[in-house]
Design a protein around this motif. Structure first.
Motif, short mmCIF file in Angstrom:
data_model
loop_
_atom_site.label_atom_id
_atom_site.label_comp_id
_atom_site.label_asym_id
_atom_site.label_seq_id
_atom_site.Cartn_x
_atom_site.Cartn_y
_atom_site.Cartn_z
N ARG A 1 0.83 -1.21 0.00
CA ARG A 1 0.00 0.00 0.00
C ARG A 1 0.87 1.26 0.00
NH1 ARG A 1 -3.09 -3.83 2.71
NH2 ARG A 1 -5.30 -3.82 2.21
N PHE A 2 1.96 1.23 0.74
CA PHE A 2 2.86 2.38 0.75
C PHE A 2 3.41 2.64 -0.65
CE2 PHE A 2 4.16 1.61 5.48
CZ PHE A 2 2.93 2.06 5.89
N ARG A 3 3.71 1.58 -1.37
CA ARG A 3 4.25 1.74 -2.74
C ARG A 3 3.25 2.41 -3.66
NH1 ARG A 3 7.26 -3.97 -2.70
NH2 ARG A 3 9.24 -3.22 -1.86
N ARG A 4 1.96 2.23 -3.37
CA ARG A 4 0.91 2.91 -4.14
C ARG A 4 0.58 4.28 -3.55
NH1 ARG A 4 -1.52 -2.42 -3.69
NH2 ARG A 4 -2.96 -1.57 -2.16
N LEU A 5 1.44 4.73 -2.61
CA LEU A 5 1.28 6.02 -1.91
C LEU A 5 0.01 6.07 -1.07
CD1 LEU A 5 2.56 8.51 -4.63
CD2 LEU A 5 3.84 7.39 -2.79
N ASP A 6 -0.49 4.91 -0.67
CA ASP A 6 -1.65 4.82 0.22
C ASP A 6 -1.14 4.58 1.64
OD1 ASP A 6 -4.10 4.47 1.40
OD2 ASP A 6 -4.47 2.50 0.51
N TYR A 7 -0.55 5.62 2.21
CA TYR A 7 0.03 5.49 3.55
C TYR A 7 -1.05 5.22 4.59
CZ TYR A 7 4.43 6.94 1.55
OH TYR A 7 5.57 6.99 0.80
N ALA A 8 -2.17 5.93 4.49
CA ALA A 8 -3.25 5.73 5.46
C ALA A 8 -3.77 4.29 5.39
CB ALA A 8 -4.38 6.72 5.20
N GLY A 9 -3.92 3.76 4.19
CA GLY A 9 -4.39 2.39 4.04
C GLY A 9 -3.41 1.38 4.58
N GLY A 10 -2.12 1.60 4.36
CA GLY A 10 -1.10 0.70 4.88
C GLY A 10 -1.04 0.71 6.39
N ILE A 11 -1.13 1.90 6.97
CA ILE A 11 -1.11 2.02 8.43
C ILE A 11 -2.36 1.37 9.01
CG2 ILE A 11 -1.25 3.66 10.34
CD1 ILE A 11 0.59 5.51 8.62
N ALA A 12 -3.51 1.64 8.41
CA ALA A 12 -4.77 1.05 8.91
C ALA A 12 -4.74 -0.47 8.83
CB ALA A 12 -5.95 1.61 8.12
N ALA A 13 -4.18 -1.01 7.75
CA ALA A 13 -4.08 -2.46 7.61
C ALA A 13 -3.19 -3.04 8.71
CB ALA A 13 -3.52 -2.83 6.24
N GLY A 14 -2.09 -2.35 9.02
CA GLY A 14 -1.21 -2.80 10.08
C GLY A 14 -1.87 -2.77 11.44
N ILE A 15 -2.57 -1.68 11.72
CA ILE A 15 -3.25 -1.55 13.01
C ILE A 15 -4.32 -2.64 13.16
CG2 ILE A 15 -4.82 -0.09 14.34
CD1 ILE A 15 -3.28 2.33 13.18
N ARG A 16 -5.12 -2.83 12.12
CA ARG A 16 -6.18 -3.86 12.18
C ARG A 16 -5.58 -5.24 12.43
NH1 ARG A 16 -8.48 -0.89 8.00
NH2 ARG A 16 -7.54 -2.25 6.44
N ALA A 17 -4.51 -5.56 11.74
CA ALA A 17 -3.90 -6.88 11.90
C ALA A 17 -3.33 -7.07 13.30
CB ALA A 17 -2.80 -7.08 10.85
N ILE A 18 -2.66 -6.04 13.82
CA ILE A 18 -2.07 -6.15 15.16
C ILE A 18 -3.16 -6.27 16.21
CG2 ILE A 18 -0.76 -4.89 16.91
CD1 ILE A 18 0.98 -3.81 14.56
N ILE A 19 -4.20 -5.45 16.11
CA ILE A 19 -5.29 -5.54 17.08
C ILE A 19 -5.97 -6.90 16.98
CG2 ILE A 19 -7.59 -4.64 17.64
CD1 ILE A 19 -6.47 -1.84 16.99
N GLY A 20 -6.16 -7.38 15.76
CA GLY A 20 -6.75 -8.70 15.59
C GLY A 20 -5.91 -9.80 16.21
N LYS A 21 -4.61 -9.66 16.08
CA LYS A 21 -3.69 -10.69 16.61
C LYS A 21 -3.62 -10.65 18.13
CE LYS A 21 -0.09 -13.54 15.94
NZ LYS A 21 -0.27 -14.93 15.61
N ILE A 22 -3.45 -9.48 18.72
CA ILE A 22 -3.34 -9.43 20.18
C ILE A 22 -4.70 -9.47 20.85
CG2 ILE A 22 -1.10 -8.30 20.21
CD1 ILE A 22 -2.48 -5.69 20.88
N GLY A 23 -5.76 -9.21 20.08
CA GLY A 23 -7.10 -9.30 20.65
C GLY A 23 -7.48 -10.72 21.02
#
Length: 121
Positions: free
Chosen positions: A75-97
């Motif tokens: 996503r960062f390569r497509r200049l979608d920084y917000a999307g990349g960060i959101a994907a990371g946050i969702r995955a981490i919360i899903g994992k530690i949740g």
């Protein structure tokens, strides 16, 4: 968890910078060392997920690397920084949740017995 974006590291090591940032900012619970820092350095084209030792069993380095390369960096390569960060946050919360984290149990405080008060006439 904290997400930090900086324009440049000015030559600093990203791992050391992420660790110092997490420690100085007080991310996570100190007693359990369970903080997570996502650092994005756009102009240097670097990203890192820093995980406290308390969360290492739940978020191992290999899993974080897979998250970066599979979900965030494309996503960062497509200049979608917000999307990349959101994907990371969702995955981490899903994992530690789904992980049972230790709960802080405060120590009982010993209160001295009250002394009887005497009043002088």
């Amino acid at each position: 968890m904290v997400v930090v974006t900086v324009p440049s590291l000015h030559g600093q090591d990203i791992k050391a910078f992420t660790t110092q940032l997490g420690n100085d900012s007080g991310v996570g619970r100190r007693k359990y060392s369970d903080g997570v820092v996502i650092l994005v350095v756009a102009s240097d084209r670097k990203v890192r997920i820093g995980v406290g030792y308390g969360l290492e069993p739940s978020l191992p380095d290999a899993w974080c690397h897979q998250l970066l390369t599979g979900a965030m960096i494309p996503r960062f390569r497509r200049l979608d920084y917000a999307g990349g960060i959101a994907a990371g946050i969702r995955a981490i919360i899903g994992k530690i949740g789904t992980t049972r984290l230790p709960v802080f149990q405060p120590r009982p405080v010993a209160v001295p017995p009250a002394r009887p008060r005497t009043y002088a006439p």
